[in-house]
Design an enzyme around this catalytic site. Sequence first.
Site, PDB file in Angstrom:
ATOM      1  N   SER B 163      -4.560   4.354  10.982  1.00  0.00           N
ATOM      2  CA  SER B 163      -5.676   4.977   9.698  1.00  0.00           C
ATOM      3  C   SER B 163      -6.288   5.965  10.381  1.00  0.00           C
ATOM      4  O   SER B 163      -5.753   6.838  10.904  1.00  0.00           O
ATOM      5  CB  SER B 163      -6.090   3.592   9.054  1.00  0.00           C
ATOM      6  OG  SER B 163      -6.771   4.079   7.929  1.00  0.00           O
ATOM      7  N   ASP B 244       0.316   0.095   0.479  1.00  0.00           N
ATOM      8  CA  ASP B 244      -1.014   0.265   0.956  1.00  0.00           C
ATOM      9  C   ASP B 244      -1.830   0.871  -0.076  1.00  0.00           C
ATOM     10  O   ASP B 244      -1.347   2.053  -0.398  1.00  0.00           O
ATOM     11  CB  ASP B 244      -0.671   1.165   2.064  1.00  0.00           C
ATOM     12  CG  ASP B 244      -1.854   1.604   2.828  1.00  0.00           C
ATOM     13  OD1 ASP B 244      -3.093   1.683   2.405  1.00  0.00           O
ATOM     14  OD2 ASP B 244      -1.804   1.675   4.168  1.00  0.00           O
ATOM     15  N   HIS B 278      -2.196  -2.381   4.319  1.00  0.00           N
ATOM     16  CA  HIS B 278      -3.067  -1.425   5.363  1.00  0.00           C
ATOM     17  C   HIS B 278      -3.493  -2.156   6.701  1.00  0.00           C
ATOM     18  O   HIS B 278      -4.092  -1.702   7.204  1.00  0.00           O
ATOM     19  CB  HIS B 278      -4.052  -0.604   4.668  1.00  0.00           C
ATOM     20  CG  HIS B 278      -4.552   0.567   5.453  1.00  0.00           C
ATOM     21  ND1 HIS B 278      -3.888   1.583   5.664  1.00  0.00           N
ATOM     22  CD2 HIS B 278      -5.683   0.663   5.852  1.00  0.00           C
ATOM     23  CE1 HIS B 278      -4.600   2.652   6.418  1.00  0.00           C
ATOM     24  NE2 HIS B 278      -5.708   1.887   6.472  1.00  0.00           N
TER      25      HIS B 278
END
Lengths: 301, 301
Positions: B163, B244, B278
């Site tokens: 991320s 996600d 995620h």
Amino acid sequence: MVSVLSKTLCFGCEVQQVEHESAALGGLKAVFSVIVPPCLRSEGETITPLLYYLSGLTCTDQNFIQKAGACRAAAQHGVLIVAPDTSPRGAGVPGEDDAYDFGTGAGFYVNATAEAYRKHYRMYDYVTRELPQVVHEMFPVPAAAAAAAASSPKRPSSIFGHSMGGHGALVCALRNPGVYRSVSAFAPIAHPSACPWGQKAFQGYLGSVEAGRAEYDATELVRDAQRVRQCGWDTILIDQGAEDNFLHAGQLRPEDFVQAAESAGQSVTLRYQPGYDHSYFFIQTFVDAHIAFHAKRLHAQ
Amino acid sequence: MVSVLSKTLCFGCEVQQVEHESAALGGLKAVFSVIVPPCLRSEGETITPLLYYLSGLTCTDQNFIQKAGACRAAAQHGVLIVAPDTSPRGAGVPGEDDAYDFGTGAGFYVNATAEAYRKHYRMYDYVTRELPQVVHEMFPVPAAAAAAAASSPKRPSSIFGHSMGGHGALVCALRNPGVYRSVSAFAPIAHPSACPWGQKAFQGYLGSVEAGRAEYDATELVRDAQRVRQCGWDTILIDQGAEDNFLHAGQLRPEDFVQAAESAGQSVTLRYQPGYDHSYFFIQTFVDAHIAFHAKRLHAQ
């Protein structure tokens, strides 16, 4: 009524967090997590078996799920894993949040008899009676498998746990011969009536250490040769970190358990793991071996 | 002065949490974690290589260490893994703790130029300059290996992240051709100047989105054909969960990155993983593949 709070994928397993109203815990909401292996979604005549994991002091259902790395082996061996919380939450007993080793997060897998706790602190009944029912309703055995099964239409079950949860696993298994095909533990509190953690819990929940010794002490339960014959386990697997501070502080006492088991003819495979401590890094390292141990016995015909 | 806050064993690796005073972060204490594989303790002429992992928004050094399950592959592939924190802590900038996506836990791997942040928020320099030096001093290449090495006596290095940390890994690698042998990412913020998270960070730390686009945007950096030739990577590996939420909200934009990379002749292996989100459950599932990807390139002569 069961509600699924979250679902996420890990190694092909669906990890679900589930909430339900618990009669065993006096009507409080209870939360547990499940690891649903890919094979369960397509099970035909082969029943996916069930493995309970009981956590240690201060844990919720999340510690094992997030830190143990169990999904890989759950998928590989085709095992449904269920991880409950370690106590009721929000029972409202004065002082229940004051200590890490008693009250919230520390239910010790007993049915409390002491006045203040007996309404809500019934984790023994929760784990051995109510939770299996809830899981059975969420994941019923498919009709084809139920018809093909020689005996019970329930999923074969085993149980393991860590520290306080290792105690819980041993006690739940030893008190219910025939229910759990196998039992194992990571660094269990193996002789609670002879250690500070167990003594505090038994005194507080049951009114005396003696009451706990008689009912919820694995070392005392395993002395009973008739009981262990009924359990029918080839061995009980225990992994213990050799650098575990709680071992050296006398909180765990696995040797007491081994000695009592051997006196009753029950084999115990106690493995000291050099360099390992009491943490989830230790569990993560050996969780595959424990899941394989149970899977072998759960998948046996 | 480096002090080791904790040491624990996992899959034969020693997991250490380390604290030191950071010049790059304006004299604040910085904490990072390392996974030391067994082979490093006995390295002779074979240098154990180094893999940096950069974490995402809200994380500390602990999320990856506890939840990714990376020790198994670190031991198997013989890689030293270093996981820093995501921002300075306790800089004392008014408002730095107010949002999850800016300030504490959200350093974005830039050197801030905005007045309030420029003294302490210098995670780019920390990750690319100071941290390698600290790690090198903690784990010097043994004399035998240094003598045998054809070129540099430093450990070969690669970098990956998740991320915001995927953004950090791509940017650190692309800005320093020749320093990192390979780069990969889980669900990176791949085009920060074109998404809300990145725009907020660039505006706040650098005074404008434009400043960030020019200096710290992987999609812009990878457009430079000369740069990617100097980097010399056969491919860049990106895993992205297809479920996600942040992907669907436009925060990640991996396609922008792939398009820009391809225009410059840089191959990207972008894999959409069906059903994954995620979380660290996603990372846990694919971390072995990433460590293997880097190990192959790090161990190549």
